[in-house]
Design an enzyme around this catalytic site. Structure first.
Site, PDB file in Angstrom:
ATOM      1  N   HIS A 176     -55.665  -5.844 -10.858  1.00 28.90           N
ATOM      2  CA  HIS A 176     -56.780  -6.073 -11.773  1.00 28.90           C
ATOM      3  C   HIS A 176     -56.349  -6.953 -12.937  1.00 28.90           C
ATOM      4  CE1 HIS A 176     -55.409  -3.235 -14.982  1.00 28.90           C
ATOM      5  NE2 HIS A 176     -54.861  -2.593 -13.968  1.00 28.90           N
ATOM      6  N   ASP A 191     -58.563  -7.026 -15.759  1.00 29.83           N
ATOM      7  CA  ASP A 191     -59.160  -6.464 -16.970  1.00 29.83           C
ATOM      8  C   ASP A 191     -58.125  -5.620 -17.702  1.00 29.83           C
ATOM      9  OD1 ASP A 191     -59.370  -4.583 -14.795  1.00 29.83           O
ATOM     10  OD2 ASP A 191     -60.710  -3.374 -16.039  1.00 29.83           O
ATOM     11  N   GLU A 230     -60.868  -2.185 -13.254  1.00 28.71           N
ATOM     12  CA  GLU A 230     -59.996  -1.029 -13.015  1.00 28.71           C
ATOM     13  C   GLU A 230     -59.901  -0.146 -14.248  1.00 28.71           C
ATOM     14  OE1 GLU A 230     -56.445   1.484 -12.536  1.00 28.71           O
ATOM     15  OE2 GLU A 230     -56.856   0.035 -14.112  1.00 28.71           O
ATOM     16  N   GLU A 231     -59.908  -0.770 -15.429  1.00 25.91           N
ATOM     17  CA  GLU A 231     -59.774  -0.014 -16.671  1.00 25.91           C
ATOM     18  C   GLU A 231     -61.106   0.576 -17.138  1.00 25.91           C
ATOM     19  OE1 GLU A 231     -57.005   0.730 -17.564  1.00 25.91           O
ATOM     20  OE2 GLU A 231     -55.539  -0.876 -17.358  1.00 25.91           O
ATOM     21  N   GLU A 251     -49.729  -2.015  -9.500  1.00 25.68           N
ATOM     22  CA  GLU A 251     -49.708  -1.283 -10.773  1.00 25.68           C
ATOM     23  C   GLU A 251     -48.265  -0.981 -11.199  1.00 25.68           C
ATOM     24  OE1 GLU A 251     -51.902  -0.313 -12.930  1.00 25.68           O
ATOM     25  OE2 GLU A 251     -53.856  -0.367 -11.921  1.00 25.68           O
TER      26      GLU A 251
END
Length: 382
Positions: free
Chosen positions: A71, A73, A137-138, A166
């Site tokens: 991701h 974001d 994702e966040e 991640e």
């Protein structure tokens, strides 16, 4: 000789995109242009105001398709004045790269993008490489990786295996691979009684007493002692509220919330039933009303140790000299969605500074991560 893609410079460029969730901030526009130029077929899979990017090199639906998920974001920077380097500066100083997303996880995205681009340029594989990158994702994670996976199913796109980039390492590069995650759920309780004077409690129905008893029972209960691949499940009380400033008034209502991280001995449904039973029990004992609302963010899952974790382990050992622990610890990630599509594991940077003020990463770690991802691709298609 083709010049290799620099993951450090790419991370800097991504950090300078102010992609605070759910804003795209230019990050996926940048990646789409770069990947298209490198020969990837790119599709924006935006949904619900969230930007997502799917990029594939190679034939559609090929039987051998290795995927990366990540991701762009980021969480908000907080107090900007508290940062040593401006949060969206991407400043590089003494071998350290600073900025929001430096660890979580613009560096991870830059590393797998750089690894994939260089790999298909120099040694075109007999198969396909997929990059599934989200901007959600966040945030609520409703229209991010799930949107990409829904679109892939509708259009016949597929991954044979996937690595989520991640941060996974607690202390040193190569410490840990995640082969699963605990489930996560939140329960909100609203207890309704009868307001009254605190000098005459028999004329009221005190919701606080019922809530205190309920929360004590939940917090004191041992859910389990863990399982073969998982730590013990946990329940945390995260808030209790009444909003009552008066000491001579028994309030009519109060609320509380709990969060459960659960292993494979439970399901969201079984834990929801337990919460309902305990709420009904307290409501009956105290003569109050108790409403329960539950949100299940994800079920526990496990990719059993085997070919995929072995592949990643060998690459990590070769590049770091460390044998990673196979773990299911930590919070949730988008791997909880990918696991319904194909086998998935997670490996990325040391996560010490993620979400913190002065988030930063040694540039050597970004280069090392690219080397690990490159070796994974090389070995997978060998």
């Amino acid at each position: 000789m083709t010049q290799q893609l620099d993951p450090i410079h790419l991370t800097q460029s991504l950090i300078r995109c102010k992609s605070v969730t759910p804003e795209e901030g230019g990050a996926l526009v940048l990646l789409e242009a770069l990947l298209s130029k490198a020969g990837f077929d790119c599709t924006r899979v935006d949904r619900g105001g969230v930007a997502n990017l799917f990029a594939r090199w190679g034939a559609k639906g090929h039987v051998r398709t290795f995927g990366f998920n990540g991701h762009t974001d980021v969480v908000p920077p907080g107090d900007v004045a508290a940062w040593t380097h401006a949060p969206f500066s991407g400043d590089l100083e003494n071998g350290v790269l600073w900025g929001r997303g430096a660890t979580d996880m613009k560096s991870g995205v830059a590393a797998f993008v750089a690894a994939a681009v260089d790999f298909v340029r120099t040694t075109p594989p007999d198969g396909s490489v997929v990059l599934a990158i989200t901007g959600d994702e966040e945030g609520d994670a409703v229209d991010g990786t799930t949107a990409l996976l829904d679109w892939m199913e509708e259009t016949g796109e597929a991954m044979s295996a996937c690595l989520v980039g991640e941060p996974t390492c607690p202390e040193n590069m190569g410490d840990m691979i995640k082969i699963g995650r605990r489930g996560s759920m939140t329960g909100w309780f609203r207890v309704t009684g009868v307001q009254g004077h605190s000098a005459y409690p028999h004329r009221a129905k005190n919701p606080l007493a019922a809530l205190a008893r309920l929360i004590d029972r939940l917090a004191s209960h041992e859910l389990d002692e863990g399982s073969e691949h998982f730590e013990a499940s946990t329940l945390a009380v995260v808030t209790m509220d009444t909003g009552n400033p008066a000491t001579n008034v028994i309030p009519a209502e109060c609320t509380a919330a709990i969060n459960i991280r659960f292993n494979d001995l439970h399901s969201g449904a079984s834990l929801s039933r337990w919460l309902e039973e305990e709420a009904d029990r307290a409501a009956t004992e105290f003569g109050v009303g108790i409403e329960l609302k539950v949100k299940i963010s994800g079920e526990s899952f496990l990719t059993p140790p085997g070919p995929l974790s072995d592949l990643v382990t060998r690459a990590v050992e070769a590049e770091t000299g460390r044998t990673p622990v196979l773990s299911t610890s930590g919070g949730t990630s988008d791997a909880r969605f990918v696991k319904d599509h194909c086998p998935v594991v997670e490996f990325g940077l040391v996560g010490k500074t993620m979400h913190q003020v002065d988030e930063h990463v040694p540039t050597a770690h970004i280069e090392q991560l690219k080397a690990i991802y490159t070796r994974i691709l090389t070995d997978y298609f060998a």
